[in-house]
Every structure is written in structure tokens, then in C-alpha cells.
Design an enzyme around this catalytic site. Structure first.
Site, mmCIF file in Angstrom:
data_model
loop_
_atom_site.group_PDB
_atom_site.id
_atom_site.type_symbol
_atom_site.label_atom_id
_atom_site.label_comp_id
_atom_site.label_asym_id
_atom_site.label_seq_id
_atom_site.Cartn_x
_atom_site.Cartn_y
_atom_site.Cartn_z
ATOM 1 N N SER A 197 -22.210 29.347 -87.667
ATOM 2 C CA SER A 197 -21.492 28.335 -86.884
ATOM 3 C C SER A 197 -22.290 27.040 -86.935
ATOM 4 O O SER A 197 -23.331 26.905 -86.290
ATOM 5 C CB SER A 197 -21.356 28.825 -85.440
ATOM 6 O OG SER A 197 -21.015 27.745 -84.615
ATOM 7 N N HIS A 251 -18.493 28.259 -90.486
ATOM 8 C CA HIS A 251 -17.598 28.225 -89.327
ATOM 9 C C HIS A 251 -17.785 26.881 -88.603
ATOM 10 O O HIS A 251 -18.900 26.513 -88.245
ATOM 11 C CB HIS A 251 -17.981 29.383 -88.410
ATOM 12 C CG HIS A 251 -17.150 29.563 -87.189
ATOM 13 N ND1 HIS A 251 -15.983 30.295 -87.162
ATOM 14 C CD2 HIS A 251 -17.334 29.122 -85.919
ATOM 15 C CE1 HIS A 251 -15.489 30.310 -85.934
ATOM 16 N NE2 HIS A 251 -16.288 29.590 -85.151
ATOM 17 N N ASP A 287 -16.781 24.754 -85.278
ATOM 18 C CA ASP A 287 -16.214 24.845 -83.930
ATOM 19 C C ASP A 287 -15.707 23.489 -83.476
ATOM 20 O O ASP A 287 -16.495 22.592 -83.178
ATOM 21 C CB ASP A 287 -17.285 25.354 -82.961
ATOM 22 C CG ASP A 287 -17.521 26.835 -83.142
ATOM 23 O OD1 ASP A 287 -16.549 27.603 -83.043
ATOM 24 O OD2 ASP A 287 -18.668 27.227 -83.408
ATOM 25 N N MET A 305 -14.008 21.410 -80.706
ATOM 26 C CA MET A 305 -13.756 21.470 -79.257
ATOM 27 C C MET A 305 -13.351 20.084 -78.772
ATOM 28 O O MET A 305 -13.956 19.082 -79.176
ATOM 29 C CB MET A 305 -15.009 21.920 -78.508
ATOM 30 C CG MET A 305 -15.598 23.231 -79.016
ATOM 31 S SD MET A 305 -16.941 23.792 -77.964
ATOM 32 C CE MET A 305 -17.669 25.076 -78.988
ATOM 33 N N HIS A 332 -12.390 26.739 -86.311
ATOM 34 C CA HIS A 332 -11.994 27.405 -85.062
ATOM 35 C C HIS A 332 -11.544 26.303 -84.119
ATOM 36 O O HIS A 332 -12.365 25.545 -83.599
ATOM 37 C CB HIS A 332 -13.213 28.180 -84.540
ATOM 38 C CG HIS A 332 -13.024 28.838 -83.225
ATOM 39 N ND1 HIS A 332 -14.061 29.415 -82.523
ATOM 40 C CD2 HIS A 332 -11.921 29.029 -82.451
ATOM 41 C CE1 HIS A 332 -13.611 29.922 -81.395
ATOM 42 N NE2 HIS A 332 -12.320 29.684 -81.321
ATOM 43 N N MET A 359 -10.555 24.929 -80.928
ATOM 44 C CA MET A 359 -10.526 25.093 -79.465
ATOM 45 C C MET A 359 -10.011 23.792 -78.881
ATOM 46 O O MET A 359 -10.746 23.016 -78.260
ATOM 47 C CB MET A 359 -11.940 25.426 -78.953
ATOM 48 C CG MET A 359 -12.354 26.852 -79.298
ATOM 49 S SD MET A 359 -14.150 27.062 -79.197
ATOM 50 C CE MET A 359 -14.611 26.531 -80.823
ATOM 51 N N MET A 408 -13.289 36.728 -79.299
ATOM 52 C CA MET A 408 -14.340 35.929 -78.667
ATOM 53 C C MET A 408 -15.192 36.857 -77.808
ATOM 54 O O MET A 408 -14.673 37.523 -76.905
ATOM 55 C CB MET A 408 -13.745 34.834 -77.788
ATOM 56 C CG MET A 408 -13.012 33.725 -78.533
ATOM 57 S SD MET A 408 -13.996 32.925 -79.810
ATOM 58 C CE MET A 408 -15.369 32.260 -78.861
ATOM 59 N N GLY A 468 -16.702 27.461 -75.695
ATOM 60 C CA GLY A 468 -17.165 26.192 -75.131
ATOM 61 C C GLY A 468 -18.587 25.817 -75.497
ATOM 62 O O GLY A 468 -18.895 24.636 -75.582
ATOM 63 N N GLY A 480 -24.960 29.616 -77.885
ATOM 64 C CA GLY A 480 -26.135 30.098 -77.159
ATOM 65 C C GLY A 480 -25.831 30.891 -75.903
ATOM 66 O O GLY A 480 -26.719 31.081 -75.077
ATOM 67 N N ASP A 519 -17.044 36.322 -82.578
ATOM 68 C CA ASP A 519 -17.720 35.029 -82.385
ATOM 69 C C ASP A 519 -18.304 34.964 -80.983
ATOM 70 O O ASP A 519 -17.580 35.071 -79.994
ATOM 71 C CB ASP A 519 -16.663 33.923 -82.581
ATOM 72 C CG ASP A 519 -17.232 32.519 -82.520
ATOM 73 O OD1 ASP A 519 -18.453 32.363 -82.406
ATOM 74 O OD2 ASP A 519 -16.422 31.576 -82.606
ATOM 75 N N GLY A 520 -19.616 34.774 -80.923
ATOM 76 C CA GLY A 520 -20.279 34.573 -79.634
ATOM 77 C C GLY A 520 -21.406 35.561 -79.405
ATOM 78 O O GLY A 520 -21.176 36.764 -79.284
ATOM 79 N N GLY A 521 -22.630 35.047 -79.385
ATOM 80 C CA GLY A 521 -23.783 35.894 -79.075
ATOM 81 C C GLY A 521 -24.115 36.912 -80.148
ATOM 82 O O GLY A 521 -24.764 37.927 -79.851
ATOM 83 N N GLY A 525 -24.256 31.266 -84.493
ATOM 84 C CA GLY A 525 -24.820 29.925 -84.405
ATOM 85 C C GLY A 525 -26.303 29.980 -84.116
ATOM 86 O O GLY A 525 -27.148 29.766 -84.995
HETATM 87 C C1 DX5 Z 1 -18.181 29.288 -78.865
HETATM 88 C C2 DX5 Z 1 -18.061 29.038 -80.360
HETATM 89 C C3 DX5 Z 1 -19.039 29.828 -81.165
HETATM 90 C C4 DX5 Z 1 -20.474 29.513 -80.902
HETATM 91 C C5 DX5 Z 1 -21.349 30.521 -81.565
HETATM 92 O O1 DX5 Z 1 -17.211 28.544 -78.223
HETATM 93 O O2 DX5 Z 1 -16.776 29.376 -80.804
HETATM 94 O O3 DX5 Z 1 -18.743 29.739 -82.552
HETATM 95 O O4 DX5 Z 1 -20.818 28.218 -81.323
HETATM 96 O O5 DX5 Z 1 -22.651 30.308 -81.147
HETATM 97 P P1 DX5 Z 1 -23.645 31.512 -80.791
HETATM 98 O O6 DX5 Z 1 -23.743 32.350 -82.015
HETATM 99 O O7 DX5 Z 1 -24.890 30.790 -80.444
HETATM 100 O O8 DX5 Z 1 -23.042 32.281 -79.636
HETATM 101 ZN ZN ZN Z 2 -16.291 29.578 -83.016
#
Ligand code: DX5
Ligand code: ZN
Length: 232
Positions: free
Chosen positions: A20, A45, A47, A49, A78, A80, A149, A154, A157, A187-189, A209
Site C-alpha cells: 500500500s 495498492h 488508497d 481517500m 482502492h 474510499m 477490510m 481511513g 498502521g 487489507d489492514g494490519g 502498508g
Molecule cells: C486502510 C487502507 C489500507 C492501509 C494499509 O484504509 O485501505 O490499505 O493503508 O495499511 P496497513 O498495512 O498499515 O494497515
Molecule cells: Zn486499501
């Protein structure tokens, strides 16, 4: 030829990695992308937003265009954003290969997925952790990718939500019942301790990310560590 080799590699791998890019050092965007590519990342990827659908504002089509100039890897956007329907064409023109929309933002979801495909992109659908899985049912047979997700969208980290393991299993079963070969992305963590849990639950594409770009030895080491964390 290079593209063919990459496609072959993708089909041989048991899972794909999509760093990401918003977690990277923006002053070194091209180098960060190259590091991921060299270490064997499969997609990049992005993001997007908008400060409405999610509290944060990140990047838009100009950034996708810059990434496009920096790599031949598929760009996975992605979205958002509120009203993604109004933005699909501009992201396709900027060079995105995949566009993933949130069910919460698409009143005519089937139409949105068809529009993405008509723009020549692969179509993905995703949902927030609090949205019921049944919201995907109407489009599961027609999407190229389903994104689970595992944090509230948003920010990078955030902490992985283990409750989403069951969600991956449930969607994997639904895709299997449809004999679908669509990607199941998380996606996420995602990190060396959480990715294997989602892999075992049935996911096959992982967005990361923090664990890539904040790795103490840099993005190449981050990608390699994730690549090696699954032991079959
Ligand atoms: C969250 C994003 C993710 C995020 C991933 O809204 O869609 O792609 O940046 O970051 P990590 O891997 O740090 O959770
Ligand atoms: Zn994402």
C-alpha cells in the site's frame, strides 16, 4: 515478454502481495515502488481517500498517473470515496488496472461493477467491517476481486481485527460455491503474524502498508519477510 513472465509468476504463486503505497516515503516514490518490484511484489495498492467517506484525504488520479510512470506492475486503486461512480473514468485513464469500490458508496452496485469493466479495468468490491457480508451477494458472481477490510478504512498502521478471519472463511465458501476464481484480498494490519491467519482462512491477495514501508531494513526487506511468512 516481461509481462508474460510476470503473469506466469502470478499464476504460480500461492498468494499475491500488494504494498500500500500511501505508507511510503513520498519524497522517494519511484525508488519505493522499484524496491517493491525488485523484491517480488505483485501489485501496487493505491488508497484513495476523500475526507468524506473516510476522515482522511490522501491521493487522487495524478498520483496514480505518477505510479503508472514508475512501474509496469498492476495498479490496484482502492476507492474510499463518496460517489465513486463519478471518478471511475478518471482513475481508469490515469492508468489503474483494478478499481475497488465500497458497497456503502454504490447505490447501483451491479451497474458500477459493469461500468468498471467497460472501462477496461478489473472490478473489485469491498465492505467495511461493520457491513454485513450479504451486501456482496448480488455482485459476487460478476466481480474480479473481493476485498475484506481487516481494519476500519481511513488510516495505515491500525491493528488487525481478528473477527475478520471468519469473514474471509465465509466469503471463500461463497466463492467456492459459485466456482469463482475471483481474488480474495485482505487489507489492514497485514504483517508476518497476521497474514498467515488470513491465508489459511482462504485469502490469496494481501495489501500491506506499514509492514512493508516501515520495515527497519526498508521496503525490499518488508516484502521479502511477508513473502516468507507463510509456511504450508
Ligand atoms: C486502510 C487502507 C489500507 C492501509 C494499509 O484504509 O485501505 O490499505 O493503508 O495499511 P496497513 O498495512 O498499515 O494497515
Ligand atoms: Zn486499501
Amino acid at each position: 515478454m516481461v509481462c508474460l513472465l510476470k503473469a506466469l509468476l502470478e499464476t504460480m504463486r500461492s498468494f499475491l502481495l500488494a504494498p500500500s503505497i500511501i505508507a511510503c516515503d513520498f519524497t522517494r516514490l519511484g525508488d519505493e515502488i522499484t524496491a517493491c518490484e525488485t523484491a517480488g511484489a505483485d501489485w501496487i495498492h493505491v488508497d484513495v481517500m476523500d475526507g468524506h467517506f473516510v476522515p482522511t484525504i490522501t491521493v487522487g488520479p495524478l498520483f496514480v498517473e505518477a505510479c503508472r510512470r514508475a512501474t509496469r506492475l498492476p495498479l490496484d486503486a482502492h476507492l474510499m470515496v463518496a460517489n465513486p461512480d463519478q471518478q471511475l473514468e478518471v482513475f481508469a485513464k490515469a492508468g489503474a488496472d483494478r478499481l475497488t469500490v465500497h458497497v456503502e458508496t454504490c447505490p447501483n452496485l451491479i451497474q458500477t461493477i459493469e461500468r468498471i469493466k467497460s472501462l477496461g479495468c478489473n472490478a473489485g468490491v469491498t465492505l467495511n467491517p461493520s457491513t454485513p457480508v450479504s451486501a456482496l451477494d448480488a455482485v459476487l458472481p460478476i466481480v474480479d476481486l473481493v476485498l475484506v477490510m481487516s481494519v476500519n478504512p481511513g488510516y495505515s498502521g491500525q491493528k488487525f481485527m481478528p473477527e475478520m478471519i471468519g469473514r474471509v472463511r465465509e466469503i471463500r465458501n461463497k466463492l467456492n460455491a459459485l466456482r469463482s476464481e475471483s481474488c480474495l484480498q485482505v487489507d489492514g494490519g497485514m504483517a508476518v503474524d497476521t497474514l498467515p491467519l488470513m491465508y489459511k482462512a482462504g485469502a490469496n491477495v494481501f495489501v500491506a502498508g506499514t509492514s512493508v514501508f516501515k520495515h527497519p531494513q526498508g521496503a525490499m526487506a518488508g516484502v521479502r519477510a511477508l513473502r516468507q511468512c507463510v509456511t504450508n
